[in-house]
Design an enzyme around this catalytic site. Structure first.
Site, PDB file in Angstrom:
ATOM      1  N   LYS A  14       0.825  -1.218   0.000  1.00 53.93           N
ATOM      2  CA  LYS A  14       0.000   0.000   0.000  1.00 53.93           C
ATOM      3  C   LYS A  14       0.859   1.268   0.000  1.00 53.93           C
ATOM      4  O   LYS A  14       0.496   2.239  -0.664  1.00 53.93           O
ATOM      5  CB  LYS A  14      -1.060   0.002   1.105  1.00 53.93           C
ATOM      6  CG  LYS A  14      -0.586  -0.079   2.515  1.00 53.93           C
ATOM      7  CD  LYS A  14      -1.764  -0.246   3.477  1.00 53.93           C
ATOM      8  CE  LYS A  14      -1.330  -0.735   4.835  1.00 53.93           C
ATOM      9  NZ  LYS A  14      -0.440   0.129   5.585  1.00 53.93           N
ATOM     10  N   ARG A  89      -7.613   1.541  11.360  1.00 52.35           N
ATOM     11  CA  ARG A  89      -7.048   0.204  11.531  1.00 52.35           C
ATOM     12  C   ARG A  89      -7.945  -0.710  12.365  1.00 52.35           C
ATOM     13  O   ARG A  89      -7.660  -1.880  12.526  1.00 52.35           O
ATOM     14  CB  ARG A  89      -5.741   0.307  12.309  1.00 52.35           C
ATOM     15  CG  ARG A  89      -4.412   0.463  11.616  1.00 52.35           C
ATOM     16  CD  ARG A  89      -4.027  -0.608  10.687  1.00 52.35           C
ATOM     17  NE  ARG A  89      -2.640  -1.012  10.712  1.00 52.35           N
ATOM     18  CZ  ARG A  89      -1.634  -0.363  10.142  1.00 52.35           C
ATOM     19  NH1 ARG A  89      -1.817   0.768   9.524  1.00 52.35           N
ATOM     20  NH2 ARG A  89      -0.430  -0.872  10.184  1.00 52.35           N
ATOM     21  N   ARG A 128      11.960  -6.331   2.403  1.00 52.89           N
ATOM     22  CA  ARG A 128      11.678  -4.903   2.207  1.00 52.89           C
ATOM     23  C   ARG A 128      12.824  -4.023   2.712  1.00 52.89           C
ATOM     24  O   ARG A 128      13.333  -4.211   3.807  1.00 52.89           O
ATOM     25  CB  ARG A 128      10.384  -4.525   2.950  1.00 52.89           C
ATOM     26  CG  ARG A 128      10.102  -3.021   2.892  1.00 52.89           C
ATOM     27  CD  ARG A 128       8.674  -2.669   3.016  1.00 52.89           C
ATOM     28  NE  ARG A 128       8.068  -3.063   4.277  1.00 52.89           N
ATOM     29  CZ  ARG A 128       6.788  -2.886   4.560  1.00 52.89           C
ATOM     30  NH1 ARG A 128       5.994  -2.327   3.664  1.00 52.89           N
ATOM     31  NH2 ARG A 128       6.298  -3.270   5.714  1.00 52.89           N
ATOM     32  N   ARG A 163      12.893  -1.808   8.304  1.00 55.92           N
ATOM     33  CA  ARG A 163      12.049  -1.390   9.425  1.00 55.92           C
ATOM     34  C   ARG A 163      12.215  -2.342  10.606  1.00 55.92           C
ATOM     35  O   ARG A 163      12.383  -3.538  10.416  1.00 55.92           O
ATOM     36  CB  ARG A 163      10.576  -1.381   8.992  1.00 55.92           C
ATOM     37  CG  ARG A 163      10.193  -0.139   8.234  1.00 55.92           C
ATOM     38  CD  ARG A 163       8.833  -0.226   7.618  1.00 55.92           C
ATOM     39  NE  ARG A 163       7.775  -0.737   8.474  1.00 55.92           N
ATOM     40  CZ  ARG A 163       6.479  -0.658   8.184  1.00 55.92           C
ATOM     41  NH1 ARG A 163       6.088  -0.076   7.069  1.00 55.92           N
ATOM     42  NH2 ARG A 163       5.575  -1.141   8.999  1.00 55.92           N
ATOM     43  N   ARG A 174       1.493  -8.496  13.496  1.00 54.22           N
ATOM     44  CA  ARG A 174       0.838  -7.499  12.637  1.00 54.22           C
ATOM     45  C   ARG A 174      -0.230  -8.160  11.770  1.00 54.22           C
ATOM     46  O   ARG A 174      -1.298  -7.595  11.548  1.00 54.22           O
ATOM     47  CB  ARG A 174       1.883  -6.797  11.746  1.00 54.22           C
ATOM     48  CG  ARG A 174       2.753  -5.841  12.538  1.00 54.22           C
ATOM     49  CD  ARG A 174       4.071  -5.568  11.835  1.00 54.22           C
ATOM     50  NE  ARG A 174       3.916  -4.800  10.609  1.00 54.22           N
ATOM     51  CZ  ARG A 174       4.814  -4.772   9.623  1.00 54.22           C
ATOM     52  NH1 ARG A 174       5.904  -5.504   9.712  1.00 54.22           N
ATOM     53  NH2 ARG A 174       4.617  -4.021   8.580  1.00 54.22           N
TER      54      ARG A 174
HETATM   55  P1  AMP Z   1       2.324   0.672   8.695  1.00 59.25           P
HETATM   56  O1  AMP Z   1       3.465   1.525   8.239  1.00 59.25           O
HETATM   57  O2  AMP Z   1       1.002   1.128   8.175  1.00 59.25           O
HETATM   58  O3  AMP Z   1       2.572  -0.799   8.450  1.00 59.25           O
HETATM   59  O4  AMP Z   1       2.240   0.842  10.289  1.00 59.25           O
HETATM   60  C1  AMP Z   1       3.321   0.453  11.110  1.00 59.25           C
HETATM   61  C2  AMP Z   1       2.884   0.378  12.557  1.00 59.25           C
HETATM   62  O5  AMP Z   1       2.433   1.668  13.003  1.00 59.25           O
HETATM   63  C3  AMP Z   1       1.716  -0.562  12.854  1.00 59.25           C
HETATM   64  O6  AMP Z   1       2.107  -1.909  13.004  1.00 59.25           O
HETATM   65  C4  AMP Z   1       1.205   0.039  14.154  1.00 59.25           C
HETATM   66  O7  AMP Z   1       2.037  -0.293  15.233  1.00 59.25           O
HETATM   67  C5  AMP Z   1       1.356   1.534  13.919  1.00 59.25           C
HETATM   68  N1  AMP Z   1       0.143   2.128  13.307  1.00 59.25           N
HETATM   69  C6  AMP Z   1       0.030   2.638  12.047  1.00 59.25           C
HETATM   70  N2  AMP Z   1      -1.199   3.109  11.820  1.00 59.25           N
HETATM   71  C7  AMP Z   1      -1.897   2.899  12.970  1.00 59.25           C
HETATM   72  C8  AMP Z   1      -3.235   3.147  13.367  1.00 59.25           C
HETATM   73  N3  AMP Z   1      -4.139   3.699  12.536  1.00 59.25           N
HETATM   74  N4  AMP Z   1      -3.600   2.795  14.639  1.00 59.25           N
HETATM   75  C9  AMP Z   1      -2.725   2.238  15.491  1.00 59.25           C
HETATM   76  N5  AMP Z   1      -1.451   1.955  15.163  1.00 59.25           N
HETATM   77  C10 AMP Z   1      -1.026   2.280  13.916  1.00 59.25           C
END
Ligand code: AMP
Length: 217
Positions: A14, A89, A128, A163, A174
């Site tokens: 995404k 989320r 990644r 990451r 996750r």
């Molecule tokens: P992402 O980059 O979207 O994969 O997000 C990485 C991490 O950020 C996730 O595994 C969560 O720990 C945190 N995170 C991102 N967006 C949210 C959200 N809307 N609510 C809670 N935690 C979030």
């Protein structure tokens, strides 16, 4: 232009697709993950909490996301459309997002769901790599998407990093969080008739073609 929200399991692409939409249409890309990764670098109590939560693969507290998302969406550059990546989320966040849209008088737009199976994601997650300078995303396990030199960005020469949550253990958390908390929100958006699905197990270019078609429908 219509707003775009991406829903997809971790490492489904995404972020990559959002960047391609940014390139073509110039919309702001609002990624709660990116915003939280910045906060996680801060030398403060909240910085530490966010750092540890991200590394574990759990979600950070809803209230933290509400504040940062509404502040960001209020800004002038979002008035003509934006790409939302990583929010909402869970179902409470989805209800709060409905209220935010009402307060700001914005439209939900298109909700794009990227479908992909778990085995493919596991392979992607360990490969990644992200440029710390321009944020371009590569995958060293995918020959069509790997950098020419393993730790150097093709675009800007920046250093590539992995990451802290891109390991199989955090991925498992996750992914389970996605199934338990995020997947149920799809139904919420189906009822609104705004969900568009794309196959995520394809090349970056082909996935983008399908997304671009949806944008132009
Ligand atoms: P992402 O980059 O979207 O994969 O997000 C990485 C991490 O950020 C996730 O595994 C969560 O720990 C945190 N995170 C991102 N967006 C949210 C959200 N809307 N609510 C809670 N935690 C979030």
């Amino acid at each position: 232009m219509k707003n775009i929200m991406f829903i997809a399991p971790p490492a489904a692409g995404k972020g990559t697709q959002a960047e391609l939409v940014v390139e073509k249409y110039g919309l702001p890309h609002i990624s709660t993950g990116d915003i939280l990764r910045e906060i996680s670098k801060e030398d403060s109590e909240i910085g530490k909490y966010v750092y540890e939560t991200l590394a574990s693969g759990q979600l950070v507290k809803d209230e933290i996301t509400y504040q940062l998302i509404e502040e960001r969406l209020k800004r002038q550059d979002c008035k003509n459309g934006y790409i939302l990546d990583g929010f909402p989320r869970n179902i409470d966040q989805a209800y709060e997002y409905d209220r935010i849209l009402e307060r700001l008088n914005y439209d939900i737009g298109n909700v794009i769901l990227i479908n992909i199976d778990k085995k493919t994601l596991e392979k992607r997650i360990t490969g990644r790599r992200i440029c710390e300078n321009c944020k371009t995303i590569y995958n060293i396990n995918d020959e069509n998407n790997s950098p020419q030199v393993e730790s150097v960005c093709d675009n800007c020469g920046g250093k590539l990093y992995q990451r802290s949550d891109d390991n199989l253990e955090a991925f498992q958390t996750r992914y389970n969080t996605y199934l338990e908390k995020t997947e149920p929100i799809i139904e919420h958006y189906r009822k609104m008739n705004v969900v568009k699905e794309v196959d995520g197990d394809d090349t970056v270019e082909n996935i983008f073609k399908n997304i671009d078609r949806i944008i132009n429908e």
